[in-house]
Write an enzyme that holds these catalytic residues in place. Structure first.
Site, PDB file in Angstrom:
ATOM      1  N   ASP A  78       0.818  -1.214   0.000  1.00 14.37           N
ATOM      2  CA  ASP A  78       0.000   0.000   0.000  1.00 14.37           C
ATOM      3  C   ASP A  78       0.850   1.261   0.000  1.00 14.37           C
ATOM      4  OD1 ASP A  78      -2.291  -1.469  -0.190  1.00 14.37           O
ATOM      5  OD2 ASP A  78      -3.210  -0.713   1.649  1.00 14.37           O
ATOM      6  N   HIS A 114      -3.938  -2.132  -2.638  1.00 14.33           N
ATOM      7  CA  HIS A 114      -3.990  -0.948  -3.495  1.00 14.33           C
ATOM      8  C   HIS A 114      -3.056  -1.070  -4.694  1.00 14.33           C
ATOM      9  CE1 HIS A 114      -6.710   1.705  -1.180  1.00 14.33           C
ATOM     10  NE2 HIS A 114      -6.365   0.883  -0.203  1.00 14.33           N
TER      11      HIS A 114
END
Length: 390
Positions: free
Chosen positions: A93, A129
């Site tokens: 992330d 992500h």
């Protein structure tokens, strides 16, 4: 009569390298150290190092990222590696929620090269992500993030134009960055279309940013008696094969594999989305499943994960077999003060925190408190070490 050779005929590789360095500096402000002649292969399992540092989610905040590395004594005031032979794991992330995503990718790449020259190692991982962005899912992208990619794309295209001045600099010619990328996107405002196009081009499988920075990531990692994963591992993930998972995700991001199983990287039970061990209330964590998973990985004592923000700071549940290190440090999250996890060669675990509440007056020395658990009942985030009995 043979025609005289041009500058491009004599030094195509040197010219291409110059262009790449020029573009890198224009985008990131960094001159990257030379790449090692032989890069070490991506590994899934490592032996215990003398010092192991785990850093949680960074989410596009370069300043907080540097604070976390500096807190652990890994970089100096000039942002150069000073961590010696330490091994560092960043659990994923890097992307979304902030405007410094590419700059952090460059920063981590610089540190990887500097660490390697000092006998250290920086390992980066895929978070949900990273997977979302390779999939073209930009739900958590900011306008600053889109603009950063637009600026990167402009410089990347300038570099391509420079390279095209010398025929044969790149085998097969210069690749068109936007080949296959739509000109517009329904529902996307006109003022951000250029940023969206640039992001798609950069992060799609085999895109320049994805290929350069994300294919070196791992999705699951074992170092000594610690297992690292962004969200969590379930028994069927271990049965599938940890090395196999890393290979398949890497090949998909690199454009060599069309898809990767959703059970691995998509959905709430995948490695990068799982939250079964991340609830701040210990009673809500599936400790029996966690213990079963660890029992199937030889020598594993604990699982270290990010993904779910811990408002109390780094903490552990299930008798410290689950350690959660996402403290929401990015300004795009909760703007938490940085904390990092440290494990020494004896498998002793402690938290390094930047919470000023832990300072003893103006003393700069690091204090130590022995805790039965990690983080619970203490203020979050100064420099202080909170030691944990494994």
């Amino acid at each position: 009569m043979e025609e005289p050779k041009t500058l491009c005929d004599n030094i195509p590789a040197l010219f291409s390298s110059f262009v790449d360095t020029f573009v890198d500096f224009s985008v990131s402000g960094l001159f990257l150290p030379p790449k090692p002649t032989i890069s070490p292969p991506q590994k899934t399992i490592y032996t215990s190092p003398n010092r192991l540092i785990a850093i949680g989610d960074l989410h596009g905040d370069l300043d907080k990222s540097k604070q976390a590395f500096r807190l652990a004594g890994l970089i100096d005031l000039n942002d150069r590696w000073c961590g010696g032979d330490a091994t560092v794991v960043q659990v994923g992330d890097v992307l979304d929620r902030g405007g410094d995503e590419i700059k952090i990718l460059y920063f981590l790449e610089k540190l990887k090269r500097e660490a390697g020259r000092s006998g250290g190692n920086l390992i980066t991982m895929n978070g949900n992500h990273e997977i979302m962005n390779v999939d073209g899912d930009f739900r958590y992208v900011t306008k600053m993030g889109l603009n950063e990619f637009r600026v990167w794309a402009d410089w990347y295209c300038v570099g391509n134009v420079m390279k095209s001045l010398c025929n044969g600099v790149l085998e097969g010619g210069v690749r068109d960055l936007y080949d296959g990328v739509p000109l517009d996107f329904p529902g996307v405002k006109a003022e951000i279309v250029d940023g969206v196009r640039a992001r798609v081009a950069a992060l799609r499988p085999n895109g320049p940013i994805a290929k350069r920075f994300l294919t070196t990531n791992v999705t699951v990692l074992v170092i000594g008696d610690s297992v690292f994963v962004h969200g969590g591992l379930l028994p069927h993930h271990v049965s599938y094969g940890l090395e196999r998972i890393n290979e398949e995700v890497r090949d998909w991001i690199g454009g060599f594999k069309e898809r990767v199983s959703s059970e691995l990287v998509r959905g709430r039970n995948s490695l990068v989305w799982l939250r079964r061990f991340s609830d701040e209330l210990a009673k809500n964590c599936d400790c029996s499943t966690l213990e079963h998973v660890l029992a199937t990985i030889p020598g594993a004592k604990r699982m270290i994960m990010g993904h779910t923000i811990q408002e109390k700071g780094i903490n552990g549940v299930c008798n410290n077999k689950a350690i959660r290190i996402d403290v929401g440090m990015s300004r795009g999250c909760t703007n938490g003060l940085p904390e990092v996890l440290e494990i020494n060669g004896k498998s002793e675990v402690r938290i390094l925190t930047s919470n000023a509440l832990y300072r003893n007056g103006y003393k700069s020395s690091i204090e130590t408190d022995v805790m039965k658990g990690i983080g619970f009942g203490i203020p979050q985030h100064g420099p202080k070490q909170v030691e944990v009995k494994a």
